[in-house]
Design an enzyme around this catalytic site. Structure first.
Site, short mmCIF file in Angstrom:
data_model
loop_
_atom_site.label_atom_id
_atom_site.label_comp_id
_atom_site.label_asym_id
_atom_site.label_seq_id
_atom_site.Cartn_x
_atom_site.Cartn_y
_atom_site.Cartn_z
N CYS A 79 54.57 88.84 -77.66
CA CYS A 79 55.93 88.30 -77.89
C CYS A 79 55.61 87.36 -79.04
O CYS A 79 54.67 86.84 -79.24
CB CYS A 79 56.39 87.51 -76.59
SG CYS A 79 55.51 86.04 -76.19
N CYS A 94 51.24 86.73 -73.58
CA CYS A 94 52.73 86.65 -73.62
C CYS A 94 52.88 85.07 -73.18
O CYS A 94 52.11 84.60 -72.56
CB CYS A 94 53.41 87.61 -72.72
SG CYS A 94 54.95 88.12 -73.70
N CYS A 143 50.00 80.94 -80.66
CA CYS A 143 48.38 81.25 -81.04
C CYS A 143 48.11 82.39 -82.04
O CYS A 143 47.80 83.69 -81.50
CB CYS A 143 47.60 81.35 -79.75
SG CYS A 143 48.48 82.56 -78.56
#
Length: 138
Positions: free
Chosen positions: A83, A11, A90
């Site tokens: 998220c 995240c 990425c």
């Protein structure tokens, strides 16, 4: 020899969602999975995430926020972005055999009283727990 599947939760700040996912998967299915978490940037573990995890008997107070750079050199069977921002940064995690995305709302953005915000963290915790049960049950 370690036969556990290595999972990395990612995240943005490695402060709430990825920390809760790490704690949940390790607590529920740690005998099958070796679990890690990291962020695209470093922050600190959210005190509210620690609090709502403690409510269900999982202690993540010893966790610390890590960046992807801190886990470089490690390899994973699965990387999961939790998220949309981390997924954009990425979409494919090179140190993982497979990368998937399953986004959850940012509990930090919950508006209202302190109790409303805690309820937002509880809701996200419970969503992650249900998804983990559906996705990772051995």
């Amino acid at each position: 020899m370690n036969d556990k599947i290595r999972v990395l939760f990612i995240c943005t700040a490695n402060a709430a969602r990825s920390q809760m996912a790490e704690g949940l998967l390790r607590s529920k299915y740690g005998n099958h999975f070796e679990v890690f978490s990291a962020g695209t940037r470093q922050s600190r573990v959210s005190p509210r995430a620690i609090e709502v995890m403690k409510e269900i008997g999982i202690d993540i107070s010893h966790h610390h926020s890590k960046t992807l750079g801190e886990i470089s050199g490690m390899s994973f069977d699965l990387a999961v972005t939790l998220c949309d921002n981390a997924h954009q940064v990425c979409p494919v995690v090179s140190c993982a055999s497979e990368t998937i995305h399953h986004g959850f709302p940012d509990p930090h953005l919950t508006c209202g009283s302190d109790e409303d915000v805690l309820n937002g963290y509880r809701d996200v915790r419970d969503m992650i727990a249900a998804w983990i049960d559906m996705t990772f049950t051995p």
